[in-house]
Design a protein around this motif. Sequence first.
Motif, mmCIF file in Angstrom:
data_model
loop_
_atom_site.group_PDB
_atom_site.id
_atom_site.type_symbol
_atom_site.label_atom_id
_atom_site.label_comp_id
_atom_site.label_asym_id
_atom_site.label_seq_id
_atom_site.Cartn_x
_atom_site.Cartn_y
_atom_site.Cartn_z
ATOM 1 N N CYS A 162 26.401 32.098 41.199
ATOM 2 C CA CYS A 162 27.319 33.206 41.479
ATOM 3 C C CYS A 162 28.661 33.082 40.788
ATOM 4 O O CYS A 162 29.417 34.036 40.742
ATOM 5 N N ASP A 163 28.952 31.938 40.208
ATOM 6 C CA ASP A 163 30.316 31.722 39.734
ATOM 7 C C ASP A 163 30.595 32.252 38.329
ATOM 8 O O ASP A 163 31.712 32.174 37.855
ATOM 9 N N GLU A 203 34.765 38.441 39.217
ATOM 10 C CA GLU A 203 35.131 38.627 40.632
ATOM 11 C C GLU A 203 35.279 40.114 40.963
ATOM 12 O O GLU A 203 34.905 40.560 42.043
ATOM 13 N N GLU A 227 30.391 27.247 45.776
ATOM 14 C CA GLU A 227 30.600 27.987 44.517
ATOM 15 C C GLU A 227 31.162 29.380 44.810
ATOM 16 O O GLU A 227 32.099 29.832 44.165
ATOM 17 N N GLU A 244 34.773 29.374 45.927
ATOM 18 C CA GLU A 244 35.701 29.119 44.824
ATOM 19 C C GLU A 244 35.813 30.325 43.889
ATOM 20 O O GLU A 244 36.860 30.578 43.314
ATOM 21 N N ALA A 245 34.717 31.069 43.739
ATOM 22 C CA ALA A 245 34.676 32.154 42.752
ATOM 23 C C ALA A 245 35.205 33.491 43.287
ATOM 24 O O ALA A 245 35.610 34.342 42.503
ATOM 25 N N TYR A 246 35.169 33.681 44.615
ATOM 26 C CA TYR A 246 35.538 34.968 45.208
ATOM 27 C C TYR A 246 36.550 34.766 46.324
ATOM 28 O O TYR A 246 36.692 33.672 46.858
#
Length: 174
Positions: free
Chosen positions: A84-85, A89, A134, A137-139
Amino acid sequence: MRIMKRPNILLTGTPGVGKTTLGKELAQRTGLTYINVGDLAQEGQLFDGFDEEYQCPVLDEDRVVDELEDKMVDGGVIVDYHGCDFFPERWFHIVFVLRTDNTNLYNRLESRGYTGKKLQDNVQCEIFQTIYEEAMEAYKEEIVHQLPSNDPEDLERNMEQIVQWIEQWMKDNN
């Protein structure tokens, strides 16, 4: 910037947690467009080599993003992928990380033909909450939600919860 009439949703989690089952059913119930990134990559040959250790093609993430960009701007898309990363975003209004009991996951993956290191690494990925971390951290934290995905009852509960969320999002944004 275009105003979206319907939300974009990311379904993510370790392989075997039920993303595809949930995503296809959600699309059927809501009319949103379902995209399985693995299938998209297969159809468009969006790969960057082959991983000998895991015996699978390596996803070309940049080409996948390029391929999806136009589909995402209008909204109304459910994206299903175990990573997903690498997605921008800005694409997603909500992210659901499906989680499964390790014994269930082991059995599901084994029935798919996973063996050895590939099987062990995927179960460990679930144990250590790798995909959830993950996603966090990404969203933005407030759009990332974990959902249990162990049995048909969980599937139905998740379906109802996400359908309610979609309906509320559409009321609030249209």
